[in-house]
Design an enzyme around this catalytic site. Structure first.
Site, PDB file in Angstrom:
ATOM      1  N   GLU A  75     -49.020  53.169  -2.500  1.00  0.00           N
ATOM      2  CA  GLU A  75     -49.041  54.609  -2.272  1.00  0.00           C
ATOM      3  C   GLU A  75     -50.111  54.994  -1.253  1.00  0.00           C
ATOM      4  O   GLU A  75     -49.932  55.894  -0.437  1.00  0.00           O
ATOM      5  CB  GLU A  75     -49.288  55.364  -3.578  1.00  0.00           C
ATOM      6  N   PRO A 287     -51.371  36.167  -5.058  1.00  0.00           N
ATOM      7  CA  PRO A 287     -51.871  36.621  -6.355  1.00  0.00           C
ATOM      8  C   PRO A 287     -51.788  38.134  -6.489  1.00  0.00           C
ATOM      9  O   PRO A 287     -51.938  38.873  -5.509  1.00  0.00           O
ATOM     10  CB  PRO A 287     -53.333  36.152  -6.354  1.00  0.00           C
ATOM     11  N   ARG A 288     -51.533  38.590  -7.697  1.00  0.00           N
ATOM     12  CA  ARG A 288     -51.476  40.014  -7.976  1.00  0.00           C
ATOM     13  C   ARG A 288     -52.800  40.680  -7.622  1.00  0.00           C
ATOM     14  O   ARG A 288     -52.842  41.755  -7.043  1.00  0.00           O
ATOM     15  CB  ARG A 288     -51.156  40.235  -9.462  1.00  0.00           C
ATOM     16  N   LEU A 328     -56.067  41.280   1.409  1.00  0.00           N
ATOM     17  CA  LEU A 328     -55.138  42.389   1.554  1.00  0.00           C
ATOM     18  C   LEU A 328     -55.212  42.886   2.983  1.00  0.00           C
ATOM     19  O   LEU A 328     -56.244  42.743   3.648  1.00  0.00           O
ATOM     20  CB  LEU A 328     -55.504  43.516   0.582  1.00  0.00           C
ATOM     21  N   GLY A 329     -54.137  43.466   3.456  1.00  0.00           N
ATOM     22  CA  GLY A 329     -54.146  43.949   4.832  1.00  0.00           C
ATOM     23  C   GLY A 329     -53.058  44.954   5.071  1.00  0.00           C
ATOM     24  O   GLY A 329     -52.314  45.321   4.174  1.00  0.00           O
TER      25      GLY A 329
END
Length: 334
Positions: A75, A287-288, A328-329
Site C-alpha cells: 500500500e 523471505p516474508r 526490499l526495493g
C-alpha cells in the site's frame, strides 16, 4: 411476518456495532501493541507513535496538511507516486504519510520527497486515533486500497475531515465477510462517511456498491500507481529488471516467495529433488521478513549450497543454485 429493515434502523444497528467495536478496540489495543513489540514487529524507539503520540523530531507544520494512510509495503508503494505527484503540484504543501510495518518504513523513508513527514500509523483504537488527529489536524485523509478502519473513518468524519479511498479494493474473502448481516451494517456506516472512492477496477466498484457505498462518490481513475507513475523510477526499475534477466537467462527458474521462518528447509528439500530433473534450475527465495534472511543464509551455508544474496549485488553465475532476496526495493524481480 418479517418486515424489511429501514435505512434508519440499519444505521442504528451500524452505530451500535461501531460502539461495540470502539469499546473492544480500546480494551485490546495495549495487549496487541505489547505482543507486536515482543515479536520485534514495532520500531524499537518510535513505537509510541502507534498510540498516536507524535515524533518530537518532526513537529506539525502550521498550515493545512494532507494525510496519506497506508499499512504495509504494498500500500505504501501504491501511495508513493501519488505523494510525489501531490508534492510536485503543490510545492510547500505539508504531506504526512503513515505506514504500519517496519519493512514499509525501511523502504519508503528513503523514497519520499523532501519535506514529506513519515509517522507510524496509530492503532485503530479511540484513544490513539483521537490523539493522532488532535495533534496533526489533517484537512484531508487519503486511505490506500483496503484500509477501512472504523475508528479512523468515523472519528475523522465527525470532525468534518474529508476522507477518500484511493485504489480501493476489497478481496473476495473480505467482501463475503462484510456481506454478512452484522458486517454489512458496520461497513455501510463506514462507507457512507467517505467523500470519495476510487476503485481499482470495475469488479471492485461493483463490490463497493453492493456494500452500500453511495454511488455518487464512486469515480474511476485507473490504477493510480500507473496514472501518476514516476518516470525516472520506472526507468531505473526497467534497467534493474533487464540486468537480472540477463543474469538469469536460459535457466529454468522457480520462486518461493513470502516464506516464513523455517519454511526454507522444506523449500530446499524440494529444490534438491527438482535439480535432479532440471540440473540448471535456479531457486529464488524471498523471505516474508527481510530480517529472516540471516537464518536462511546460515541454513544454506550449513547445507553447502552455492547461493547469492541480493544485497551483495554479486553476479549470478552458472554455479549459483539459489538467489536470496534479502532486501526490499522499488522493483520486482520480473
Amino acid at each position: 411476518m418479517r418486515t424489511a429493515r429501514t435505512p434508519a434502523s440499519a444505521a442504528r444497528g451500524g452505530r451500535a456495532l461501531y460502539e461495540l467495536y470502539r469499546a473492544a478496540s480500546r480494551a485490546v489495543a495495549p495487549a496487541v501493541l505489547l505482543w507486536r513489540r515482543v515479536r520485534g514487529l514495532e520500531h524499537p524507539s518510535r513505537w509510541p507513535e502507534r498510540l498516536g503520540r507524535p515524533s518530537v523530531v518532526r513537529p506539525r507544520p502550521d498550515s493545512p496538511l494532507v494525510w496519506f494512510h497506508a499499512v504495509s509495503l504494498g500500500e505504501g508503494m501504491a501511495a508513493l507516486p501519488v505523494v510525489r505527484h501531490c508534492a510536485r503540484l503543490h510545492p510547500g504543501l505539508p504531506i504526512l504519510i503513515t505506514t504500519t510495518t517496519l519493512s514499509s518504513f525501511e523502504v519508503i523513508k528513503d523514497l519520499l520527497p523532501d519535506g514529506v513527514i513519515h509517522q507510524f500509523a496509530p492503532l485503530d483504537c479511540p484513544d490513539a486515533i483521537e490523539s493522532f488527529i488532535r495533534y496533526w489536524k489533517p484537512n484531508l485523509i487519503l486511505l490506500m486500497e483496503s484500509e477501512l478502519w472504523p475508528n479512523l473513518i468515523l472519528s475523522a468524519s465527525e470532525k468534518g475531515i474529508a476522507v477518500a479511498l484511493l485504489n480501493g479494493r476489497i478481496s473476495l474473502k473480505s467482501f463475503n465477510r462484510w456481506s454478512l448481516p452484522l458486517g454489512l451494517q458496520l461497513v455501510s456506516l463506514m462507507l457512507s462517511r467517505l467523500s470519495l472512492v476510487i476503485p481499482l477496477s470495475t469488479i471492485q466498484a461493483v463490490r463497493f456498491q453492493l456494500l452500500h457505498t453511495p454511488p455518487q462518490i464512486i469515480h474511476f481513475a485507473g490504477d493510480l500507481k500507473y496514472v501518476v507513475g514516476d518516470i525516472d523510477a520506472g526507468e531505473k526499475e526497467i534497467t534493474a529488471i533487464e540486468d537480472l534477466q540477463q543474469q538469469f537467462s536460459n535457466r529454468p527458474i522457480w520462486m518461493a516467495a513470502s516464506i516464513h521462518r523455517g519454511e526454507d528447509e522444506v523449500v530446499l528439500r524440494v529444490h534438491d529433488e527438482l535439480i535432479k530433473i532440471y540440473p540448471t534450475l535456479l531457486l529464488i527465495i524471498v523471505p516474508r521478513h527481510p530480517q529472516d534472511s540471516k537464518n536462511v543464509s546460515l541454513n544454506l551455508k550449513k547445507h553447502n549450497v552455492n547461493f547469492v544474496l541480493r544485497s551483495t549485488r554479486e553476479v549470478v553465475s552458472s554455479n549459483t543454485s539459489i538467489y536470496v532476496v534479502d532486501t526490499l526495493g522499488l522493483f520486482c524481480l520480473f
